[in-house]
Design a protein around this motif. Structure first.
Motif, PDB file in Angstrom:
ATOM      1  N   GLY A 162       0.774  -1.222   0.000  1.00  0.00           N
ATOM      2  CA  GLY A 162       0.000   0.000   0.000  1.00  0.00           C
ATOM      3  C   GLY A 162       0.809   1.277   0.000  1.00  0.00           C
ATOM      4  N   TYR A 163       2.102   1.192  -0.252  1.00  0.00           N
ATOM      5  CA  TYR A 163       2.928   2.392  -0.405  1.00  0.00           C
ATOM      6  C   TYR A 163       3.100   2.676  -1.897  1.00  0.00           C
ATOM      7  CZ  TYR A 163       4.350   1.397   4.451  1.00  0.00           C
ATOM      8  OH  TYR A 163       4.360   1.165   5.787  1.00  0.00           O
ATOM      9  N   GLY A 164       3.107   3.966  -2.266  1.00  0.00           N
ATOM     10  CA  GLY A 164       3.384   4.326  -3.648  1.00  0.00           C
ATOM     11  C   GLY A 164       4.863   4.154  -3.960  1.00  0.00           C
ATOM     12  N   LEU A 165       5.193   4.110  -5.257  1.00  0.00           N
ATOM     13  CA  LEU A 165       6.588   3.918  -5.655  1.00  0.00           C
ATOM     14  C   LEU A 165       7.478   5.044  -5.129  1.00  0.00           C
ATOM     15  CD1 LEU A 165       8.802   2.471  -7.225  1.00  0.00           C
ATOM     16  CD2 LEU A 165       8.084   3.712  -9.278  1.00  0.00           C
ATOM     17  N   GLU A 166       7.037   6.299  -5.304  1.00  0.00           N
ATOM     18  CA  GLU A 166       7.853   7.422  -4.834  1.00  0.00           C
ATOM     19  C   GLU A 166       8.027   7.372  -3.323  1.00  0.00           C
ATOM     20  OE1 GLU A 166       6.185  11.057  -6.209  1.00  0.00           O
ATOM     21  OE2 GLU A 166       6.577  10.631  -8.343  1.00  0.00           O
ATOM     22  N   GLN A 167       6.973   6.978  -2.598  1.00  0.00           N
ATOM     23  CA  GLN A 167       7.086   6.867  -1.138  1.00  0.00           C
ATOM     24  C   GLN A 167       8.057   5.757  -0.754  1.00  0.00           C
ATOM     25  OE1 GLN A 167       3.351   6.099   0.794  1.00  0.00           O
ATOM     26  NE2 GLN A 167       4.162   6.386   2.869  1.00  0.00           N
ATOM     27  N   PHE A 168       7.982   4.621  -1.448  1.00  0.00           N
ATOM     28  CA  PHE A 168       8.907   3.520  -1.186  1.00  0.00           C
ATOM     29  C   PHE A 168      10.363   3.984  -1.314  1.00  0.00           C
ATOM     30  CE2 PHE A 168       6.341  -0.538  -1.370  1.00  0.00           C
ATOM     31  CZ  PHE A 168       6.988  -1.126  -0.294  1.00  0.00           C
ATOM     32  N   LEU A 169      10.653   4.750  -2.365  1.00  0.00           N
ATOM     33  CA  LEU A 169      12.038   5.127  -2.654  1.00  0.00           C
ATOM     34  C   LEU A 169      12.585   6.165  -1.678  1.00  0.00           C
ATOM     35  CD1 LEU A 169      11.974   5.204  -6.565  1.00  0.00           C
ATOM     36  CD2 LEU A 169      12.621   3.353  -5.025  1.00  0.00           C
TER      37      LEU A 169
ATOM     38  N   GLN B 187       8.227  -9.505  10.949  1.00  0.00           N
ATOM     39  CA  GLN B 187       6.940  -8.828  10.952  1.00  0.00           C
ATOM     40  C   GLN B 187       7.090  -7.494  10.231  1.00  0.00           C
ATOM     41  OE1 GLN B 187       5.330  -8.384  14.893  1.00  0.00           O
ATOM     42  NE2 GLN B 187       4.387 -10.412  14.873  1.00  0.00           N
ATOM     43  N   HIS B 188       6.199  -7.222   9.270  1.00  0.00           N
ATOM     44  CA  HIS B 188       6.229  -5.977   8.512  1.00  0.00           C
ATOM     45  C   HIS B 188       4.937  -5.194   8.754  1.00  0.00           C
ATOM     46  CE1 HIS B 188       9.398  -7.326   5.307  1.00  0.00           C
ATOM     47  NE2 HIS B 188       9.885  -7.218   6.523  1.00  0.00           N
ATOM     48  N   LEU B 189       5.020  -3.894   8.470  1.00  0.00           N
ATOM     49  CA  LEU B 189       3.856  -3.021   8.569  1.00  0.00           C
ATOM     50  C   LEU B 189       3.442  -2.567   7.176  1.00  0.00           C
ATOM     51  CD1 LEU B 189       4.829  -0.742  11.591  1.00  0.00           C
ATOM     52  CD2 LEU B 189       3.187  -2.617  11.582  1.00  0.00           C
ATOM     53  N   LYS B 190       2.142  -2.708   6.854  1.00  0.00           N
ATOM     54  CA  LYS B 190       1.622  -2.187   5.596  1.00  0.00           C
ATOM     55  C   LYS B 190       1.409  -0.680   5.699  1.00  0.00           C
ATOM     56  CE  LYS B 190      -0.781  -6.245   3.763  1.00  0.00           C
ATOM     57  NZ  LYS B 190      -2.067  -6.733   3.209  1.00  0.00           N
ATOM     58  N   GLY B 191       1.055  -0.076   4.582  1.00  0.00           N
ATOM     59  CA  GLY B 191       0.844   1.360   4.556  1.00  0.00           C
ATOM     60  C   GLY B 191      -0.287   1.810   5.472  1.00  0.00           C
ATOM     61  N   ASP B 192      -1.298   0.944   5.700  1.00  0.00           N
ATOM     62  CA  ASP B 192      -2.414   1.308   6.580  1.00  0.00           C
ATOM     63  C   ASP B 192      -2.156   0.949   8.032  1.00  0.00           C
ATOM     64  OD1 ASP B 192      -2.513  -1.409   6.515  1.00  0.00           O
ATOM     65  OD2 ASP B 192      -4.530  -1.560   5.640  1.00  0.00           O
ATOM     66  N   GLY B 193      -0.907   0.510   8.352  1.00  0.00           N
ATOM     67  CA  GLY B 193      -0.559   0.179   9.734  1.00  0.00           C
ATOM     68  C   GLY B 193      -0.780  -1.265  10.099  1.00  0.00           C
ATOM     69  N   THR B 194      -1.347  -2.088   9.205  1.00  0.00           N
ATOM     70  CA  THR B 194      -1.589  -3.495   9.499  1.00  0.00           C
ATOM     71  C   THR B 194      -0.271  -4.245   9.588  1.00  0.00           C
ATOM     72  OG1 THR B 194      -3.668  -3.383   8.292  1.00  0.00           O
ATOM     73  CG2 THR B 194      -2.767  -5.581   8.730  1.00  0.00           C
ATOM     74  N   ALA B 195      -0.128  -5.052  10.673  1.00  0.00           N
ATOM     75  CA  ALA B 195       1.080  -5.867  10.842  1.00  0.00           C
ATOM     76  C   ALA B 195       0.864  -7.217  10.175  1.00  0.00           C
ATOM     77  CB  ALA B 195       1.409  -6.040  12.312  1.00  0.00           C
ATOM     78  N   ILE B 196       1.859  -7.692   9.448  1.00  0.00           N
ATOM     79  CA  ILE B 196       1.766  -8.989   8.772  1.00  0.00           C
ATOM     80  C   ILE B 196       3.007  -9.811   9.083  1.00  0.00           C
ATOM     81  CG2 ILE B 196       0.301  -8.182   6.896  1.00  0.00           C
ATOM     82  CD1 ILE B 196       2.789  -7.943   5.162  1.00  0.00           C
ATOM     83  N   GLU B 197       2.812 -11.140   9.131  1.00  0.00           N
ATOM     84  CA  GLU B 197       3.922 -12.077   9.291  1.00  0.00           C
ATOM     85  C   GLU B 197       4.437 -12.430   7.888  1.00  0.00           C
ATOM     86  OE1 GLU B 197       5.249 -13.409  12.025  1.00  0.00           O
ATOM     87  OE2 GLU B 197       3.909 -12.549  13.538  1.00  0.00           O
ATOM     88  N   VAL B 198       5.751 -12.378   7.700  1.00  0.00           N
ATOM     89  CA  VAL B 198       6.309 -12.652   6.378  1.00  0.00           C
ATOM     90  C   VAL B 198       7.528 -13.557   6.498  1.00  0.00           C
ATOM     91  CG1 VAL B 198       5.527 -10.482   5.365  1.00  0.00           C
ATOM     92  CG2 VAL B 198       7.762 -10.584   6.452  1.00  0.00           C
ATOM     93  N   THR B 199       7.776 -14.278   5.426  1.00  0.00           N
ATOM     94  CA  THR B 199       9.043 -14.992   5.244  1.00  0.00           C
ATOM     95  C   THR B 199       9.761 -14.310   4.093  1.00  0.00           C
ATOM     96  OG1 THR B 199       8.086 -17.080   5.981  1.00  0.00           O
ATOM     97  CG2 THR B 199      10.143 -17.193   4.718  1.00  0.00           C
TER      98      THR B 199
END
Length: 798
Positions: free
Chosen positions: A443-450, A483-495
């Motif tokens: 949920g992050y835009g490309l410019e925001q990611f960079l 654990q990562h955070l999405k753009g809306d603040g949601t925490a997700i478990e990732v590998t």
């Protein structure tokens, strides 16, 4: 006039120096020198004289005095010749007519002439003019030789030039290095037989005798057409050469070690030129340079100090075909660029022609520059230019179109991957690039990611874990959970799966992310459910105990499935990293070899990249197809199709990928049409043919036989490879199973399981026969008849 004089009469002013009283007895000389545009400057202070003589612009001639006892003409001459800055300036010494000793001493000291004080002013001026003209000729010859040295030093092959008598005129260091010799042992004047004797010492000669080799060389030189040849040496080297006869009866040839071409040095060694000839010899050297230019596979061009075209080869004209007919000697580089702009030769300049022209000329003016240029038809060149000592420049043009196409393919694989992926700087942890899947998932835009760092998407509890930032620095490839955070603040478990790479000159990492949040939640819920069942077991009947036992069995099966999944993820990660490492390694070799890359070298690296990309596509297709089967998203659509045509297409495609193998097809006994799913059958034979090639690396023949047997067609695919152990045969169609004989060979264990399921969905069967070391045969039986009912298909799938 004698101290600062000089009147330009001929349109060109020549400067000469005199020391002390060098002209006391030569009356009328001053006027004659002035009329011929020669300015004479007389110096009385010896130290000042030598200081000024070494300053630029250098005098074109120096007059010294050996007439009087106090004159130091001979000593001054020797001093001038010992100074590297003044040693090439012609010196004339004035002597007494009877002083033969001074005349001999002057010539021995390096003077070009010794003149009596009784000579007439006219003759003396004529001598001065002649020596100035000869000095100018020698200066032009030196400049031509510098151009020849630079061109030969820029070549990636060994080059040698022999005269009509079979004696070496010049060679570059690479010529000796190709044959494992010290360049210092090769020098002008040697015969080919002398050089062969040196090569005998290191085994760098063909298996033939010296006399046979010399006879072959003589016969080769008799023809007027250029000759390409390949020789195998006793040392095991394979040498490729190009031989061309010169106008004077000699020959020029190039020598390249194609056994280990990837070890070739980027820089070319300097060539030693023997050029002490007059203007006619300079023209001959120029002709030899032209011949050498034509041997080089890259586009070469030379410019003079005013950026005018001096020399170029045919390859240069071919690369710039749109304006090649306008190129002529003496044309300004800027005029050539403008002509190309008028004909649309530079697509990047459209709409900004003057701005583009200024940028291109700025690159050209740099002492050394490298950049890439796009041409019509989506062709690409790498341009390398370097200034040389006389103010001119030499340029090399390398066609990198194939490399650009491979880079575009890899970029497409990254951008179109459904798995979130990004590249980040290992030093600053800043994102350098992300794909669309990452943008959509997080949920992050490309410019925001960079503008973000890797730590910006880590959940707060991850901040105190140092391995979060360092896990892939010490290990070039790694896997971990986070654990990562999405753009809306949601925490997700990732590998996350990460591998190191070089991105635009920076130390970076490529990271792929799998969201396992739902899987983790399901696992947690499963554990909670198990705890509840265990509590119920203690208070229930034997029947509940039996149910609990059944549940534990199911849990054990789930663990096994999870273990299989873990093994698969690890295997798939390894299999993706392997072709990525090959692509990265090939790209790095191309970067290191960009100054001297040959078409053969580029073709080899391009083939490596294509093979790796093909391997990754195969892996992705197998994984996706297996997933679709597991979730019931694959349905077989029976339509009329030609199974012989499917087999032919798959075998041709495999031969184009692995040119080392060939498929021997015997399909005449197959019916023209059967009812089946064309794409699914294509995947079946693509997997079988890929395995036949992969597990038979040293056996190029793959036999494919087809025939009709009742209401079925039968196809046998047989290779002559490593085979399979007998106790592994019953497990060959299990998912993720790898036979012991496949150790060290890339694979995931998905392909054969996928093949079996697709064949059974067609109502058919597949069997395998093999033994260790005797090859493997897969035999398929598929019904010919019309479309099956859903009930039959479901039964077959089970």
């Amino acid at each position: 006039m004698w101290t600062n004089g000089g009147t330009v009469v001929s349109g060109e002013l020549h400067r000469i120096f005199a020391m002390g009283g060098a002209l006391p007895g030569l009356h009328g000389v001053g006027g004659d020198l002035e009329r011929h545009g020669i300015a004479l400057r007389v110096h009385l202070d010896r130290d000042q004289f030598h200081q000024l003589a070494a300053e630029r612009p250098l005098p074109e001639l120096i007059l010294l005095d050996a007439l009087s006892p106090e004159g130091h003409g001979l000593e001054d001459c020797r001093r001038l010749k010992e100074n590297p800055l003044t040693r090439d300036i012609p010196v004339i010494i004035l002597v007494l007519p009877e002083d033969e000793e001074s005349r001999i001493g002057g010539l021995a000291a390096g003077a070009v002439d010794c003149v009596s004080n009784l000579v007439s002013a006219g003759e003396f001026v004529a001598r001065i003019k002649r020596h100035i003209e000869l000095g100018s000729v020698h200066a032009r010859l030196r400049r031509r030789n510098e151009q020849l040295d630079t061109a030969l030093a820029s070549m990636g092959q060994g080059v040698c030039l022999f005269d009509e008598g079979g004696r070496l005129l010049l060679s570059n260091n690479r010529y000796a290095e190709v044959y494992g010799l010290d360049p210092s042992v090769i020098h002008p004047g040697q015969s080919l037989e002398d050089i062969l004797n040196l090569r005998h010492g290191v085994g760098a000669v063909p298996a033939t005798s010296t006399s046979d080799y010399l006879a072959w060389a003589e016969a080769t030189n008799k023809g007027d057409t250029p000759q390409d040849w390949i020789k195998e040496l006793k040392s095991g080297q394979i040498i490729r050469g190009y031989h061309q006869r010169t106008q004077d009866g000699g020959w020029v040839s190039t020598h390249e070690d194609i056994t280990q071409a990837w070890l070739a040095e980027r820089a070319l060694a300097k060539a030693h030129a023997q050029a002490e000839r007059a203007e006619q010899e300079a023209r001959a050297a120029h002709a030899r340079l032209l011949a050498a230019f034509e041997v080089v596979p890259e586009g070469l061009v030379l410019f003079d100090a005013e950026d005018r075209f001096v020399l170029w080869n045919r390859r240069y004209e071919q690369l710039y075909a749109e304006s090649g007919d306008m190129l002529e000697k003496g044309m300004r580089f800027e005029d050539r660029l403008r002509a190309g702009l008028e004909r649309g030769q530079y697509p990047e300049a459209v709409g900004r022609e003057e701005e583009w022209l200024a940028e291109r000329l700025a690159h050209h003016a740099e002492p050394s520059s490298k950049h890439e240029q796009r041409l019509p038809g989506n062709r690409w060149l790498r341009i390398e230019e370097r200034r040389i000592s006389d103010g001119g420049s030499v340029g090399i043009r390398v066609d990198i179109t194939d490399l650009k196409m491979q880079e575009a393919s890899f970029r497409l694989l990254f951008e179109g991957n459904p798995m979130p992926m990004w590249v980040y700087d290992r030093e600053t942890l800043r994102f350098l690039h992300v794909n669309q899947a990452a943008i959509d998932h997080y949920g992050y835009g490309l410019e925001q990611f960079l503008t973000m760092r890797l730590s910006d998407i880590e959940a707060p509890q991850e901040f105190n874990r140092p391995e979060v930032l360092l896990f892939d620095v010490e290990d070039p490839a790694s896997t971990r959970c986070s654990q990562h955070l999405k753009g809306d603040g949601t925490a997700i478990e990732v590998t996350v799966y990460s591998t190191c790479l070089n991105y635009k000159g920076k130390a970076a990492s490529l990271m792929a992310v799998v969201d396992v949040t739902e899987a983790k939640r399901a696992e947690k819920a499963l554990l909670q459910h198990r705890d509840t069942l265990e509590e119920m077991v203690r208070s229930r009947t034997v029947e509940l105990a039996r149910q609990t036992e059944e549940l534990e069995r199911m849990l054990e099966q789930e663990k096994q499935i999870n273990e299989l999944q873990r093994q698969f993820v690890s295997m798939a990660s390894h299999e993706f990293r392997t072709p990525l490492a090959v692509i990265d390694g090939a790209a790095q070799r191309l970067i290191r070899r960009k100054e001297a890359a040959t078409p053969e070298f580029l073709s080899e690296k391009a083939d490596q990249i294509r093979s790796s990309v093909s391997r990754m596509l195969e892996l992705m297709e197998s994984i996706l197809a297996a997933g679709r089967l597991d979730h019931g998203r694959i349905s077989i659509v029976h339509k009329p199709c030609s199974i012989a045509e499917i087999i032919g297409t798959c075998s041709a495609r495999q031969e184009s990928i692995r040119r080392s193998h060939r498929f021997l097809l015997d399909l005449d006994r197959l019916p023209s049409t059967i009812y089946g799913d064309h794409p699914a059958l294509d995947q079946v034979f693509s997997n079988l043919f890929s395995n036949a090639v992969k597990y038979a690396p040293d056996s190029p023949n793959v036999h494919v036989t087809g025939w009709q047997e009742g209401d079925n067609v039968c196809i046998a695919v047989r290779d002559e490879g490593i085979g399979i152990d007998a106790d592994d045969l019953p497990k060959m169609f299990q998912r993720y199973f790898r036979a012991r004989s496949s150790t060290g060979i890339a694979g995931t264990g998905i392909g054969l399981n996928l093949v079996k399921q697709i064949i059974e969905l067609h109502g058919g069967s597949i069997v395998v026969t093999s033994s260790r070391g005797n090859g493997t045969t897969f035999t398929l039986r598929i019904p010919i008849g019309a479309e099956m009912s859903d009930e039959v298909r479901i039964t077959a799938a089970r």
